[in-house]
Write a protein that holds these residues in place. Structure first.
Motif, PDB file in Angstrom:
ATOM      1  N   ASN A 158       0.969  -1.232   0.403  1.00 41.58           N
ATOM      2  CA  ASN A 158      -0.153  -0.297   0.074  1.00 41.58           C
ATOM      3  C   ASN A 158       0.373   1.583   0.056  1.00 41.58           C
ATOM      4  OD1 ASN A 158      -2.223  -1.423   0.127  1.00 41.58           O
ATOM      5  ND2 ASN A 158      -2.721  -1.209   2.039  1.00 41.58           N
ATOM      6  N   TYR A 159       2.092   1.039   0.636  1.00 39.84           N
ATOM      7  CA  TYR A 159       2.737   2.514   0.147  1.00 39.84           C
ATOM      8  C   TYR A 159       3.632   2.617  -0.296  1.00 39.84           C
ATOM      9  CZ  TYR A 159       6.481   5.203   1.588  1.00 39.84           C
ATOM     10  OH  TYR A 159       7.048   6.419   1.377  1.00 39.84           O
ATOM     11  N   LEU A 160       3.729   1.820  -1.550  1.00 37.06           N
ATOM     12  CA  LEU A 160       4.432   1.670  -2.894  1.00 37.06           C
ATOM     13  C   LEU A 160       3.240   1.832  -3.308  1.00 37.06           C
ATOM     14  CD1 LEU A 160       7.020  -1.198  -3.307  1.00 37.06           C
ATOM     15  CD2 LEU A 160       7.302   1.015  -3.172  1.00 37.06           C
ATOM     16  N   VAL A 161       2.362   2.388  -3.481  1.00 42.40           N
ATOM     17  CA  VAL A 161       1.213   2.570  -3.768  1.00 42.40           C
ATOM     18  C   VAL A 161       0.456   4.200  -3.814  1.00 42.40           C
ATOM     19  CG1 VAL A 161      -1.480   2.274  -5.006  1.00 42.40           C
ATOM     20  CG2 VAL A 161      -0.245   0.167  -4.801  1.00 42.40           C
ATOM     21  N   SER A 162       1.471   4.422  -2.335  1.00 45.04           N
ATOM     22  CA  SER A 162       0.791   5.446  -2.383  1.00 45.04           C
ATOM     23  C   SER A 162       2.218   6.959  -2.423  1.00 45.04           C
ATOM     24  CB  SER A 162       0.947   6.411  -0.745  1.00 45.04           C
ATOM     25  OG  SER A 162       1.673   5.334  -0.094  1.00 45.04           O
ATOM     26  N   ILE A 163       3.260   5.820  -3.159  1.00 43.55           N
ATOM     27  CA  ILE A 163       4.234   6.791  -3.320  1.00 43.55           C
ATOM     28  C   ILE A 163       4.676   6.760  -4.577  1.00 43.55           C
ATOM     29  CG2 ILE A 163       5.185   6.878  -0.707  1.00 43.55           C
ATOM     30  CD1 ILE A 163       7.617   4.277  -2.905  1.00 43.55           C
ATOM     31  N   GLY A 164       3.330   6.092  -5.735  1.00 42.40           N
ATOM     32  CA  GLY A 164       2.705   6.121  -7.084  1.00 42.40           C
ATOM     33  C   GLY A 164       3.608   5.184  -7.974  1.00 42.40           C
ATOM     34  N   LYS A 165       3.757   3.957  -7.168  1.00 46.17           N
ATOM     35  CA  LYS A 165       3.863   2.674  -8.025  1.00 46.17           C
ATOM     36  C   LYS A 165       3.621   2.376  -8.762  1.00 46.17           C
ATOM     37  CE  LYS A 165       8.926   3.553  -7.171  1.00 46.17           C
ATOM     38  NZ  LYS A 165       9.063   4.393  -7.931  1.00 46.17           N
ATOM     39  N   ASN A 166       3.796   1.766  -9.981  1.00 45.08           N
ATOM     40  CA  ASN A 166       2.774   0.855 -10.259  1.00 45.08           C
ATOM     41  C   ASN A 166       2.057  -1.045  -9.973  1.00 45.08           C
ATOM     42  OD1 ASN A 166       0.721  -0.317 -12.607  1.00 45.08           O
ATOM     43  ND2 ASN A 166       2.395  -0.073 -14.113  1.00 45.08           N
ATOM     44  N   PRO A 167       1.327  -0.612  -9.170  1.00 47.72           N
ATOM     45  CA  PRO A 167       0.359  -1.206  -8.285  1.00 47.72           C
ATOM     46  C   PRO A 167       0.692  -3.222  -9.756  1.00 47.72           C
ATOM     47  CG  PRO A 167      -1.662  -0.024  -8.344  1.00 47.72           C
ATOM     48  CD  PRO A 167      -0.323   0.635  -9.368  1.00 47.72           C
ATOM     49  N   GLU A 168       0.563  -2.963 -11.279  1.00 52.84           N
ATOM     50  CA  GLU A 168       0.937  -4.080 -11.489  1.00 52.84           C
ATOM     51  C   GLU A 168       1.811  -4.770 -11.225  1.00 52.84           C
ATOM     52  OE1 GLU A 168      -0.560  -3.257 -15.559  1.00 52.84           O
ATOM     53  OE2 GLU A 168      -2.768  -2.892 -15.229  1.00 52.84           O
ATOM     54  N   ASN A 169       2.939  -3.896 -10.983  1.00 46.60           N
ATOM     55  CA  ASN A 169       4.241  -4.322 -10.577  1.00 46.60           C
ATOM     56  C   ASN A 169       5.320  -4.806  -9.094  1.00 46.60           C
ATOM     57  OD1 ASN A 169       4.906  -4.086 -13.886  1.00 46.60           O
ATOM     58  ND2 ASN A 169       6.090  -2.617 -13.011  1.00 46.60           N
ATOM     59  N   ILE A 170       3.572  -3.964  -8.309  1.00 51.09           N
ATOM     60  CA  ILE A 170       3.775  -4.726  -6.585  1.00 51.09           C
ATOM     61  C   ILE A 170       3.018  -5.602  -6.658  1.00 51.09           C
ATOM     62  CG2 ILE A 170       2.969  -4.258  -4.627  1.00 51.09           C
ATOM     63  CD1 ILE A 170       3.015  -1.276  -5.939  1.00 51.09           C
ATOM     64  N   HIS A 171       4.235  -6.977  -5.931  1.00 49.42           N
ATOM     65  CA  HIS A 171       3.676  -7.958  -4.816  1.00 49.42           C
ATOM     66  C   HIS A 171       3.129  -8.362  -3.679  1.00 49.42           C
ATOM     67  CE1 HIS A 171       3.171  -9.075  -9.663  1.00 49.42           C
ATOM     68  NE2 HIS A 171       4.230  -8.356 -10.164  1.00 49.42           N
TER      69      HIS A 171
END
Length: 363
Positions: A158-171
């Protein structure tokens, strides 16, 4: 064929790469189009902090050892970048996989990206927000330039999404350190000093210290160790001393209940942890292992990048508050500690999940 360069540089890295390397090897033996090259930067070069781990955890001999050795943060970073650049130019790959938050993680990520090679970060997204910690800077920079993110908790994702990272690349895959713990738990080995010092299960504390905030001021380090030994009453305190810490620690007139040992290999150290009454540490990884083994743990830091070990697990934060340390130690001694639970996906299958995702990446 996806060619992956896997980087390891320090003790925590070896624990994290072991299940990944083994999972890739299994998939490769089944005909999957994966191959890896293992690079040891040499950031940790002491045998007990490096070499023994490769033997104990059945990690294949590294394809390359950059032999960096000691130095300041800047010196190590620069040396690793220069050596790793040569490594990548001589041995091209499709992806660089880094783990954790040590200097090697940062240096190799930057080097790969400057050569236009994608980076995958295992243990991405965790934060302490303490900029006095070199590891926090390493995490932030590595995550800022990585392409693929493998997280230990949903909160990290969730933190990575909040700083603008692409959710498709977060696992969200879980914790690879726990893979290693579960794989080797039945092989934990009693250290020779255990019986020599008449230690008994659940009748001793384990202490580890290596953070600059705890060990760089010699007087403060010695006072902290002596305070902990005093508040342990007659209960032994086993202190495997890190080389960095040893330089600052005064060994004259040691407390009678302090058992000072050299750094231990993985199997011996975790035997100590599993059988301890409680742990006092400034290590993040040990708090994770203690949580899974359900051992009471006191973190001697003002913050943690692993809050799940507190909210879910067996860890509590004490910082340098001596009053709080004493209160928490008394709770352990009186068997009044919280039970704790194990976080989601800390089930020993994280590396398998990572490799399944890597198989989908096209070179």
């Amino acid at each position: 064929m996806l060619k992956i360069t896997i980087v390891a540089g320090a003790r925590p890295n070896f624990i994290k790469i072991a299940p990944i390397v083994n999972a890739i090897s299994r998939q490769k033996s089944e005909g999957k189009a994966l191959n890896y090259r293992l690079v040891h930067t040499g950031q940790h070069y002491d045998y007990q902090l490096s070499g023994s781990f490769f033997e104990e955890l059945n990690i294949p001999k590294p394809d390359a050892n950059l032999g960096i050795g000691s130095g300041s943060q800047a010196e190590q970073t620069a040396k690793i970048m220069m050596a790793f650049e040569r490594e990548l130019l001589e041995n091209p790959c499709d992806l660089v996989l880094v783990v954790g938050d040590v200097t090697s993680t940062l240096a190799c990520s930057i080097t790969a990206k400057k050569l236009q090679i994608p980076v995958a970060h295992v243990e991405a997204g965790i934060r302490s927000f303490d900029f006095a910690m070199p590891e926090e800077i390493n995490r932030m920079v590595t995550d800022s330039i990585s392409d693929y993110f493998f997280t230990t908790t949903q909160e990290a994702s969730n933190y990575l999404v909040s700083i603008g990272k692409n959710p498709e690349n977060i696992h969200f895959v879980g914790n690879v350190m726990i893979d290693t713990l579960k794989n080797f738990e039945n092989e934990f080995k009693k250290p020779t000093f255990f019986d020599e010092n008449f230690l008994s299960p659940k009748k001793y504390f384990v202490l580890t210290l290596h953070r600059p905030s705890n060990v760089d001021a010699e007087h403060q380090l010695n006072e902290l160790v002596r305070f902990i030994c005093e508040k342990a009453q007659s209960i032994p305190v086993v202190f495997p001393i890190h080389p960095r810490t040893k330089k600052k620690f005064a060994t004259a007139e040691l407390p009678k209940n302090l058992i000072l040992t050299k750094p231990l290999g993985y199997l011996e150290f975790n035997y100590l942890v599993k059988n301890a009454l409680g742990i006092l540490t400034d290590s993040g990884g040990i708090t994770e292992e203690a949580t899974v083994m359900r051992i009471p743990c006191i973190t001697l830091r003002e913050n943690t990048e692993r809050p799940e070990t507190i909210s879910i697990g067996t860890n509590e934060l004490a910082g340098k508050n001596l009053t709080l340390i004493e209160v928490l130690m008394q709770k352990i001694i009186k068997n009044d500690w919280k039970k704790g639970e194990i976080p989601a996906k800390w089930d020993g299958k994280s590396a398998e999940r990572i490799v399944e995702i890597l198989e989908e990446i096209k070179p």
